[in-house]
Write a protein that holds these residues in place. Sequence first.
Motif, PDB file in Angstrom:
ATOM      1  N   UNK A   1      84.337-123.693  65.128  1.00  0.00           N
ATOM      2  CA  UNK A   1      83.313-123.098  64.790  1.00  0.00           C
ATOM      3  C   UNK A   1      82.994-123.724  63.238  1.00  0.00           C
ATOM      4  N   UNK A   2      81.860-123.672  62.701  1.00  0.00           N
ATOM      5  CA  UNK A   2      81.495-124.101  61.128  1.00  0.00           C
ATOM      6  C   UNK A   2      80.308-123.143  60.673  1.00  0.00           C
ATOM      7  N   UNK A   3      80.453-122.706  59.680  1.00  0.00           N
ATOM      8  CA  UNK A   3      79.379-121.737  59.099  1.00  0.00           C
ATOM      9  C   UNK A   3      78.350-122.289  58.401  1.00  0.00           C
ATOM     10  N   UNK A   4      77.150-121.772  58.556  1.00  0.00           N
ATOM     11  CA  UNK A   4      75.878-122.483  57.906  1.00  0.00           C
ATOM     12  C   UNK A   4      75.214-121.480  56.996  1.00  0.00           C
ATOM     13  N   UNK A   5      74.772-121.810  55.881  1.00  0.00           N
ATOM     14  CA  UNK A   5      73.966-121.028  55.172  1.00  0.00           C
ATOM     15  C   UNK A   5      72.634-121.229  55.509  1.00  0.00           C
ATOM     16  N   UNK A   6      71.812-120.245  56.391  1.00  0.00           N
ATOM     17  CA  UNK A   6      70.545-120.565  56.868  1.00  0.00           C
ATOM     18  C   UNK A   6      69.434-120.097  55.812  1.00  0.00           C
ATOM     19  N   UNK A   7      69.700-119.339  54.734  1.00  0.00           N
ATOM     20  CA  UNK A   7      68.921-118.508  53.741  1.00  0.00           C
ATOM     21  C   UNK A   7      67.439-119.443  53.428  1.00  0.00           C
ATOM     22  N   UNK A   8      67.564-120.748  53.452  1.00  0.00           N
ATOM     23  CA  UNK A   8      66.573-121.078  52.674  1.00  0.00           C
ATOM     24  C   UNK A   8      65.720-121.761  53.762  1.00  0.00           C
ATOM     25  N   UNK A   9      65.837-121.488  55.260  1.00  0.00           N
ATOM     26  CA  UNK A   9      64.819-122.182  56.177  1.00  0.00           C
ATOM     27  C   UNK A   9      63.725-121.421  55.998  1.00  0.00           C
ATOM     28  N   UNK A  10      62.395-122.072  56.416  1.00  0.00           N
ATOM     29  CA  UNK A  10      61.250-121.700  56.395  1.00  0.00           C
ATOM     30  C   UNK A  10      60.662-120.883  57.668  1.00  0.00           C
ATOM     31  N   UNK A  11      61.912-120.657  58.572  1.00  0.00           N
ATOM     32  CA  UNK A  11      61.561-120.111  59.666  1.00  0.00           C
ATOM     33  C   UNK A  11      62.524-119.298  60.069  1.00  0.00           C
ATOM     34  N   UNK A  12      62.748-118.327  61.138  1.00  0.00           N
ATOM     35  CA  UNK A  12      64.074-117.518  61.439  1.00  0.00           C
ATOM     36  C   UNK A  12      64.581-118.033  62.561  1.00  0.00           C
ATOM     37  N   UNK A  13      65.880-118.829  62.319  1.00  0.00           N
ATOM     38  CA  UNK A  13      66.481-119.235  63.511  1.00  0.00           C
ATOM     39  C   UNK A  13      66.991-118.364  64.583  1.00  0.00           C
ATOM     40  N   UNK A  14      67.462-118.760  65.836  1.00  0.00           N
ATOM     41  CA  UNK A  14      67.838-117.537  66.517  1.00  0.00           C
ATOM     42  C   UNK A  14      69.230-118.377  67.335  1.00  0.00           C
ATOM     43  N   UNK A  15      69.866-117.300  67.727  1.00  0.00           N
ATOM     44  CA  UNK A  15      71.163-117.868  68.286  1.00  0.00           C
ATOM     45  C   UNK A  15      70.928-118.346  69.464  1.00  0.00           C
ATOM     46  N   UNK A  16      71.554-119.468  69.787  1.00  0.00           N
ATOM     47  CA  UNK A  16      71.346-120.320  71.203  1.00  0.00           C
ATOM     48  C   UNK A  16      70.708-121.748  70.782  1.00  0.00           C
ATOM     49  N   UNK A  17      69.988-121.760  69.684  1.00  0.00           N
ATOM     50  CA  UNK A  17      69.446-122.848  69.092  1.00  0.00           C
ATOM     51  C   UNK A  17      70.212-123.841  68.712  1.00  0.00           C
ATOM     52  N   UNK A  18      69.838-124.998  68.799  1.00  0.00           N
ATOM     53  CA  UNK A  18      70.904-126.352  68.668  1.00  0.00           C
ATOM     54  C   UNK A  18      70.685-126.835  67.181  1.00  0.00           C
ATOM     55  N   UNK A  19      71.727-127.032  66.721  1.00  0.00           N
ATOM     56  CA  UNK A  19      71.859-127.530  65.199  1.00  0.00           C
ATOM     57  C   UNK A  19      72.330-129.073  65.301  1.00  0.00           C
ATOM     58  N   UNK A  20      71.717-129.861  64.657  1.00  0.00           N
ATOM     59  CA  UNK A  20      71.979-131.483  64.825  1.00  0.00           C
ATOM     60  C   UNK A  20      73.250-131.540  63.401  1.00  0.00           C
ATOM     61  N   UNK A  21      74.462-131.819  64.154  1.00  0.00           N
ATOM     62  CA  UNK A  21      75.502-131.974  63.387  1.00  0.00           C
ATOM     63  C   UNK A  21      75.368-133.444  62.660  1.00  0.00           C
ATOM     64  N   UNK A  22      75.123-134.376  63.569  1.00  0.00           N
ATOM     65  CA  UNK A  22      74.669-135.974  63.059  1.00  0.00           C
ATOM     66  C   UNK A  22      73.329-136.105  63.810  1.00  0.00           C
ATOM     67  N   UNK A  23      72.482-136.892  63.065  1.00  0.00           N
ATOM     68  CA  UNK A  23      71.234-137.357  63.472  1.00  0.00           C
ATOM     69  C   UNK A  23      70.353-136.551  63.850  1.00  0.00           C
ATOM     70  N   UNK A  24      69.275-136.576  64.668  1.00  0.00           N
ATOM     71  CA  UNK A  24      68.323-135.807  64.926  1.00  0.00           C
ATOM     72  C   UNK A  24      67.080-136.115  64.138  1.00  0.00           C
ATOM     73  N   UNK A  25      66.040-135.032  64.176  1.00  0.00           N
ATOM     74  CA  UNK A  25      64.891-135.404  63.700  1.00  0.00           C
ATOM     75  C   UNK A  25      64.704-135.035  62.100  1.00  0.00           C
TER      76      UNK A  25
END
Length: 377
Positions: free
Chosen positions: A315-339
């Motif tokens: 597991x790795x922890x992320x600070x999501x505070x600055x996101x312009x939307x509210x992410x939900x559990x289950x959503x995929x994070x791009x560790x490498x690459x992506x849009x």
Amino acid sequence: MDPLCRVHLNWENFRSNLRLLRYISSDLMPVIKADAYGHGARRAAIELEKEGVGWAAAGTLEEAAAVRDAGYSGRIVILLSFLRDADDVELCLRSRLLPLVHRWEDLRVIHEAMDGRGGTLGIAFKVETGMNRLGFPLEEVDRAARFMADSGRMRPEVLISHLSVADDPREDAFTRLQCSVFWKSAAILRRYFPGMTCSLNNTAGLLRRESSRKEICRPGLALYGCNPLHGTSEEERGRGLLPVMSVTAPLISTHVLRRGESLGYGRTYIADSDRLIGWAAIGYADGYRRCEAPGRSMCLRGCRVPVIGRVAMQMTCLDLSSLPFSPSAGEDVHVLGGPGNAVTAQEMAHWWGTIPYEVTCALGRNPLAQDDPPATR
Ligand SMILES: *Cc1c(COP(=O)(O)O)cnc(C)c1O
């Protein structure tokens, strides 16, 4: 043990990189060792087959045989060749593999294994030019060539050597020295085997057109979309390469961390204000390094989020505070690459104090995403 993170591969980008390299040098022997730098050697070989590439360089004997079984019909060089006995030679014959002969023992093993069989085994001959890793020194090339010619049971189809510093323009004198030893060896061997081809350049040598003579270049890194000239005065030469691998991990928990609270092992992060945090299911057991470099981040819907605290085993922890939307559990994070503002292998290598080769090799060991279409021929 099946981790939750997934590897995604964009083979269209692989083909695009291949075409870009072929435009510079039409004759290529793409390097697909170490499971194609973590991308999957069989699938990579099928792509090469579809594109009509006549040579490939695999890692071990077993990997080379697997590439043949996958349906690749071109010539396959075994870079990590270590011929032990007649069985190894038999496998080379059966699967039409070219072992990289780099020591006298290889010549003896082949000579004995071919005794009474008739025919000759095609091989790749390695000459030592400065890497001091594998190969015959220049002084022994003539004797080895004579041995092969007298034996008649083996025939070098390609002469190979490897450049140590082609990615560093400041080291050009050394690279020129390597080229000179290589072409001297080629002249010696061609006295006995006039039809033999030559192969010297890696990605950096190819992009920098290091050798002006006709040869088959052996690019690896660039095929997978990374530029070995990154950070040098000649970085521009690798422009247009597209990344092939991306890696995702699901967010398995999101919650608020109150001001003054800490998180994770060692309490290395303490919130100086209320934060929204999320835990992504990837850690050092999955090849995501634990090292604590500043600036590490991942990507959620194309937006960067900083990695905070210590990376744990899975597991790795992320600070999501600055996101312009509210992410939900289950959503995929791009560790490498992506849009969006994607993390590159080069960038990750910088955080980890390593090179992009190690990044894709390490992360590529994770399971493939199901959405990757299966290989078709
Ligand atoms: C890995 C390797 C290559 C490819 O090198 P890149 O820097 O990835 O282009 C070429 N030749 C040999 C012998 C190798 O081991």
